[in-house]
Design an enzyme around this catalytic site. Structure first.
Site, PDB file in Angstrom:
ATOM      1  CG  ASP A  61     -20.315 -53.332  37.259  1.00  0.00           C
ATOM      2  OD1 ASP A  61     -21.016 -53.639  36.275  1.00  0.00           O
ATOM      3  OD2 ASP A  61     -19.366 -54.033  37.654  1.00  0.00           O
TER       4      ASP A  61
ATOM      5  CB  CYS B 151     -20.120 -57.931  32.985  1.00  0.00           C
ATOM      6  SG  CYS B 151     -21.341 -58.665  34.089  1.00  0.00           S
TER       7      CYS B 151
ATOM      8  N   GLY C 209     -17.377 -56.381  45.249  1.00  0.00           N
ATOM      9  CA  GLY C 209     -16.548 -55.374  45.875  1.00  0.00           C
ATOM     10  C   GLY C 209     -15.201 -55.086  45.254  1.00  0.00           C
ATOM     11  N   GLY C 210     -14.907 -55.652  44.090  1.00  0.00           N
ATOM     12  CA  GLY C 210     -13.618 -55.382  43.465  1.00  0.00           C
ATOM     13  C   GLY C 210     -13.412 -53.905  43.164  1.00  0.00           C
ATOM     14  CE  LYS C 211     -16.645 -52.613  37.941  1.00  0.00           C
ATOM     15  NZ  LYS C 211     -16.849 -54.065  38.250  1.00  0.00           N
TER      16      LYS C 211
ATOM     17  CG  ASP D 160     -24.992 -55.239  46.798  1.00  0.00           C
ATOM     18  OD1 ASP D 160     -24.466 -55.154  45.670  1.00  0.00           O
ATOM     19  OD2 ASP D 160     -25.733 -56.179  47.129  1.00  0.00           O
TER      20      ASP D 160
ATOM     21  CG  ASP E 242     -34.023 -51.161  45.518  1.00  0.00           C
ATOM     22  OD1 ASP E 242     -33.304 -50.824  44.555  1.00  0.00           O
ATOM     23  OD2 ASP E 242     -35.123 -51.724  45.384  1.00  0.00           O
TER      24      ASP E 242
ATOM     25  CB  ALA F 283     -20.696 -51.940  46.034  1.00  0.00           C
ATOM     26  CB  ALA F 284     -21.836 -57.200  46.610  1.00  0.00           C
TER      27      ALA F 284
END
Length: 486
Positions: free
Chosen positions: A361, A414, A303-305, A320, A346, A300-301
């Protein structure tokens, strides 16, 4: 740095200006290794200590950051914690912005800088000379690409070399090389093929194979432009665009051409927005209505999503492996007045229940974000693609185990590399995983037809979303696929 990285289109400006060669290792700041050495750069007279030049500390921090990247460290890691990060944070906001801008140009234009400097060297700069390479890169970046006085960039470069034990014997070389770059910069820049110099050849070959040569060059050209700042706002994007002097993008993000400390931007303290590239908002959009749904954001980090999911009303768990990054995520959520369940674990091993929706992501080579993270063009290697693809397969398999029947999985990276995007979905079909692709539609993606592939995947490119102002154009390169558990 090396003397020749290719990309010159003819002309001999660098050659015709070269005086006779001098051989031998520099001694007390003089001679050796430079085509046209100068006597400048001598130490001050005994008993006189010159005042510390203005702006030296910001440039010294920039040198440390560039040196770290040149020696294999990630820029984000250098800025995250450690001695360099602490020194960077001690800078006042203006100098912090200057240091970050210099680092951006030194890395984003590293190939052009290497080529320019290499024209005036008899041999490559030594690897055992402390921060010498970084000093020259930082100084040349200012001379070639920034609105800085050339003489000041030269003088500060010499000063910086003198503060490092390994680079100090090369002060004369630093002075002479930078002066020659300054004297010949117009001719050098006119001769250079920036795309070929600044983009690793292996990446250009990959992008050309995947997207065509014209698109590959368009991607590389956008990567050379300083990135904008995209903000996800809680409400009233039109109002915030006006308030911040930015533009409202089709997805509702506000894009601003702002440099300097993010904490100083209007709305930060009140938690009105968070930083998130417009392309990074799209994976959450593929989940549809998340209100009241049990959603896990894997890896997650920063953390925008997670913030996006929480703002939309999801019961979100953010997982995370990094405790430090989760702490930063928690602080950001507190600033925004949002809540999430944070789990340090993990993601390839954790099984803490099943969820209505899983957002993965995944860690990747991040070749779609080189404009924003230019150190990747220096540090990434071809072998990294296979390494990251293997990790992604493990994460997807674990994500499937977390998903209840009928639930949605959105897989995203990405990266621009096919192995980290569509090839992962093709593998799921080959192993007959219990998932069906739910194609993305243009209507749910704000009418952006160019980002929806024939297979119903999302593929954004840095060359997409061209606006009237080229500096405000572009997207991070993302891949995303939506799948439903059978």
């Amino acid at each position: 740095m090396t003397a020749d990285k290719g990309g010159r289109k003819g002309g001999k400006a660098g050659d015709t200006a070269r005086p006779a060669r001098r051989e031998g290792r520099p001694n007390n700041g003089q001679g050796g290794g430079f085509k046209g050495a100068s006597g400048a750069g001598r130490p001050p007279q005994a008993g006189r200590r010159p005042p510390r030049p203005q702006g030296l500390e910001a440039r010294a921090v920039a040198v440390q950051l560039v040196d770290g990247v040149q020696k294999g460290r990630l820029l984000d890691a250098l800025l995250d914690k450690g001695a360099v990060a602490e020194r960077y944070q001690r800078l006042d906001p203006r100098d912090r912005g200057l240091a970050r801008a210099i680092v951006g140009y030194a890395l984003r234009r590293h190939g052009q800088i290497d080529d320019a400097v290499g024209r005036f060297l008899n041999r490559p700069l030594p690897d055992d000379a402390g921060t010498l390479k970084a000093v020259i890169a930082v100084s040349a970046a200012q001379i070639l690409f920034m609105d800085a006085a050339d003489h000041a960039a030269v003088a500060l470069g010499v000063e910086l070399a003198g503060t490092d034990k390994g680079a100090q014997p090369f002060k004369g070389v630093v002075n002479a090389v930078l002066r020659r770059v300054s004297e010949n910069k117009a001719a050098i820049l006119a001769e250079q093929d920036a795309v070929a110099l600044n983009t690793p050849a292996w990446l250009m070959a990959r992008w050309s194979a995947a997207y065509g040569e014209d698109t590959a060059r368009a991607i590389a050209e956008m990567n050379a432009i300083e990135p904008t700042l995209d903000l996800s706002v809680k409400s009233d994007p039109e109002g915030w665009a006006t308030r911040l002097g930015g533009v409202r993008l089709p997805n509702g993000s506000v894009r601003v051409a702002v440099t300097g400390a993010i904490e100083k931007i209007d709305g930060y303290e009140e938690g009105a927005w968070w930083v998130q590239d417009a392309a990074a908002t799209l994976p959450v959009r593929l989940l549809g209505d998340v209100s009241g749904k049990k959603v896990i954001d894997l890896c997650a980090a920063p953390g925008g999503k997670t913030a996006q999911l929480a703002a939309l009303g999801a019961d979100v768990t953010a997982l995370d492996v990094s405790y430090h990054r989760l702490q930063r995520l928690e602080r950001n959520l507190h600033r925004l007045g949002l809540k999430a369940n944070l789990v340090k674990a993990d993601a390839t091993e954790w099984l803490g229940g099943t969820f209505d929706m899983v957002l993965l992501d995944a860690p990747c080579t991040a070749t779609g974000t080189l404009r924003r993270h230019p150190d990747g063009a220096v540090s990434k290697k071809p072998a990294d693609v296979a390494t990251m693809a293997a990790l992604q397969r493990r994460l997807i398999d674990q994500a499937i185990r977390m998903l209840r029947p009928g639930g949605l999985l959105v897989y995203a990276t990405c990266s621009l590399e096919p192995e980290e995007g569509p090839d992962q979905i093709r593998r799921l079909k080959l192993i007959e995983a219990p998932l069906d692709v739910v194609p993305a539609t243009v209507d749910e993606l704000f009418g952006l037809a160019e980002i929806v592939t024939p297979d119903g995947f999302v593929r954004t490119l840095p060359s997409h979303l061209q606006l009237e102002d080229r500096r405000l154009s572009g997207l991070d390169g993302f891949f995303a696929a939506r799948l439903r558990r059978q």
